[in-house]
Write an enzyme that holds these catalytic residues in place. Sequence first.
Site, short mmCIF file in Angstrom:
data_model
loop_
_atom_site.label_atom_id
_atom_site.label_comp_id
_atom_site.label_asym_id
_atom_site.label_seq_id
_atom_site.Cartn_x
_atom_site.Cartn_y
_atom_site.Cartn_z
N GLU A 190 62.20 28.79 65.41
CA GLU A 190 60.94 29.50 65.64
C GLU A 190 59.78 28.52 65.79
O GLU A 190 58.88 28.73 66.59
CB GLU A 190 60.69 30.48 64.51
CG GLU A 190 61.72 31.61 64.48
CD GLU A 190 61.51 32.57 63.33
OE1 GLU A 190 61.46 33.78 63.58
OE2 GLU A 190 61.41 32.11 62.18
N GLU A 200 69.21 34.16 60.00
CA GLU A 200 68.58 34.89 58.90
C GLU A 200 69.37 36.12 58.46
O GLU A 200 69.51 36.39 57.25
CB GLU A 200 67.15 35.31 59.29
CG GLU A 200 66.12 34.19 59.22
CD GLU A 200 66.02 33.41 60.51
OE1 GLU A 200 65.03 32.68 60.68
OE2 GLU A 200 66.93 33.51 61.36
#
Length: 265
Positions: free
Chosen positions: A118, A138
């Site tokens: 990210e 995640e």
Amino acid sequence: MNTNATTSSADDVVLQDIRGEVGIVTLNRPSQRNALNLALRTAMQHALEAMDADPRVLAVVLTGAGGNFCAGRDLKAARDGEPMYATRDDAQKSFNRSSIRKPVIAAIEGYALAGGLELALSCDLLIASREAKFGLPEAKRNLVAIGGGLIRLPRRMPYHVVMEMALLGDHVSADELYRFGVLNRLVDPGAAIENAVALGEQIAASGPSAVRATKQILRRNTEWTSEATAFDAQLAMAEPALNSPDSKEGIAAFIERRAPRWTDR
């Protein structure tokens, strides 16, 4: 400007350097694969803001020490209750959300996972080793990628490909991301930083205020619902550059067949 300037010590969690007109910000927790804890996030934000304010710097490279870009959030720190940001205001103003005015180039070696991917996606250009590994793992830990991955990747890759990547959390090769246009360039292992600096030097040859305006327009373009709105909005962003003395300098340098001398830094 060809002088080098080092502004940090090896013990810092973030290192800062200036090569020519390119600033380099290096995440420096190599034993943790540069995992993001609060100290690292805070120091990185301050370093990027310092580079943005430094008139010597016209482009910025973001990279990681020890052969990895960033393995994401420090889960041990998360387990112990450490927040990602000290305040909500810090989160709102973070690089992941708001970037900086100058172009930022990610130089990626090794792992760019979870928050590390990210972070890379928050940059304006991405250069990666052919051996780099990417992923959004995640969901495997019942976490959610809220650092921009689920927002930015579907705008750059096919929806179903991103869905599989995010739900399975498996590693993805640099070749695959390059094929979809997420990466600008693939380079030999160990060569990402040199190639990123060289790209930054090419950017630095362009007019600084025009580069800032161009980045702002490109990053904001998804906010505009019509072409008419977009044309009005982009003009407001472009006017500082178009009214800058550097516009006349750029034209004069072209006519006189010489390198421009930029002053609006």
